[in-house]
Design a protein around this motif. Sequence first.
Motif, PDB file in Angstrom:
ATOM      1  N   ILE A  93    -141.168 -86.646 -23.129  1.00 41.18           N
ATOM      2  CA  ILE A  93    -141.590 -85.597 -22.201  1.00 41.18           C
ATOM      3  C   ILE A  93    -142.672 -84.736 -22.837  1.00 41.18           C
ATOM      4  O   ILE A  93    -143.708 -84.439 -22.223  1.00 41.18           O
ATOM      5  N   ALA A  94    -142.463 -84.359 -24.096  1.00 42.22           N
ATOM      6  CA  ALA A  94    -143.432 -83.519 -24.803  1.00 42.22           C
ATOM      7  C   ALA A  94    -144.772 -84.216 -24.969  1.00 42.22           C
ATOM      8  O   ALA A  94    -145.817 -83.558 -25.046  1.00 42.22           O
ATOM      9  N   ALA A  95    -144.762 -85.560 -24.991  1.00 43.71           N
ATOM     10  CA  ALA A  95    -145.995 -86.328 -25.189  1.00 43.71           C
ATOM     11  C   ALA A  95    -146.797 -86.499 -23.898  1.00 43.71           C
ATOM     12  O   ALA A  95    -147.889 -87.077 -23.921  1.00 43.71           O
ATOM     13  N   THR A  96    -146.278 -86.014 -22.776  1.00 48.83           N
ATOM     14  CA  THR A  96    -146.975 -86.139 -21.494  1.00 48.83           C
ATOM     15  C   THR A  96    -148.325 -85.434 -21.576  1.00 48.83           C
ATOM     16  O   THR A  96    -148.399 -84.231 -21.832  1.00 48.83           O
ATOM     17  N   ASP A  97    -149.394 -86.189 -21.344  1.00 44.65           N
ATOM     18  CA  ASP A  97    -150.749 -85.704 -21.555  1.00 44.65           C
ATOM     19  C   ASP A  97    -151.387 -85.296 -20.234  1.00 44.65           C
ATOM     20  O   ASP A  97    -151.884 -86.137 -19.477  1.00 44.65           O
ATOM     21  N   ILE A  98    -151.352 -83.994 -19.943  1.00 47.18           N
ATOM     22  CA  ILE A  98    -151.984 -83.451 -18.737  1.00 47.18           C
ATOM     23  C   ILE A  98    -152.709 -82.163 -19.107  1.00 47.18           C
ATOM     24  O   ILE A  98    -152.395 -81.525 -20.124  1.00 47.18           O
ATOM     25  N   ASP A  99    -153.662 -81.772 -18.263  1.00 46.92           N
ATOM     26  CA  ASP A  99    -154.302 -80.470 -18.371  1.00 46.92           C
ATOM     27  C   ASP A  99    -153.568 -79.544 -17.411  1.00 46.92           C
ATOM     28  O   ASP A  99    -153.883 -79.495 -16.215  1.00 46.92           O
ATOM     29  N   ALA A 100    -152.579 -78.834 -17.924  1.00 51.96           N
ATOM     30  CA  ALA A 100    -151.699 -78.033 -17.072  1.00 51.96           C
ATOM     31  C   ALA A 100    -152.474 -76.974 -16.293  1.00 51.96           C
ATOM     32  O   ALA A 100    -152.191 -76.729 -15.110  1.00 51.96           O
ATOM     33  N   ALA A 101    -153.444 -76.364 -16.918  1.00 48.81           N
ATOM     34  CA  ALA A 101    -154.205 -75.316 -16.236  1.00 48.81           C
ATOM     35  C   ALA A 101    -154.990 -75.888 -15.058  1.00 48.81           C
ATOM     36  O   ALA A 101    -155.048 -75.302 -13.985  1.00 48.81           O
ATOM     37  N   ALA A 102    -155.593 -77.074 -15.256  1.00 57.17           N
ATOM     38  CA  ALA A 102    -156.387 -77.691 -14.194  1.00 57.17           C
ATOM     39  C   ALA A 102    -155.524 -78.106 -13.014  1.00 57.17           C
ATOM     40  O   ALA A 102    -155.976 -78.077 -11.863  1.00 57.17           O
TER      41      ALA A 102
END
Length: 237
Positions: A93-102
């Motif tokens: 889960i921690a490795a999930t690669d997203i741009d949270a702000a975008a």
Amino acid sequence: ALVLVPAIPVYSQTILIDFGNASSWRGVPTPSPDTNGHYWNSVWSGAFYPDLKDINGSVTTLDFGFAINGAGGTDSYNGPAGVTSNPVTATQIAATDIDAAALGNLGIKEAAMDFYTSSRFEIQGLDPTKTYNLTFFGSHKYSPDATTVYSVYTDNTYTSLVASVSLDIADAPESPGHNRDKVAMITDIDPQTSNILYVKFIGANGHDGYLNCMQIEEAPGIKARNPVPRDGATLVP
């Protein structure tokens, strides 16, 4: 003297849906509240979800369910988290690669990591005096179709198109680069037959399409008696 002040539009209900939960294959539910203080509805195809909660945790009249024989596959492997196991681990889960702000409200790792493929579903219990905005986030690596098309239809035959939008869920066909910062929106869409939105998604060239999570937003105000089509919507008699 009476002074009339123009009303500032305020969006009322906002609902967040995570496609995948603890019952789906290699899926995880999204914590409610999440790190932004928002509440989620984590769904899978083996259940119907009445009275969805809105972003503030309040119960709404909206229901969610996959169409009969309308659910595609479900997984998290090769999604934004990359390689995952069953059960999914905290490290994955921690490795999930997203741009949270975008991604805004949809930028939560648990919501973004798992997904459903090419499916049909219904959003029921809509207010016929309102219009709705739908925001989709799809993401996957190594997909034959780099683009997914999300469409709304008039009824449960899924034959008469109302509106659609496309999203690049990967950098290119069969690319290891997944979408991490883009969403697609259909705006100001009217409830269709029986005050339902009939949604279908599939790859642009007929291969699997992907949907990881979505937002349903109720637009402000009451529809005009003779409304004019707006961006992202086609009015159907």
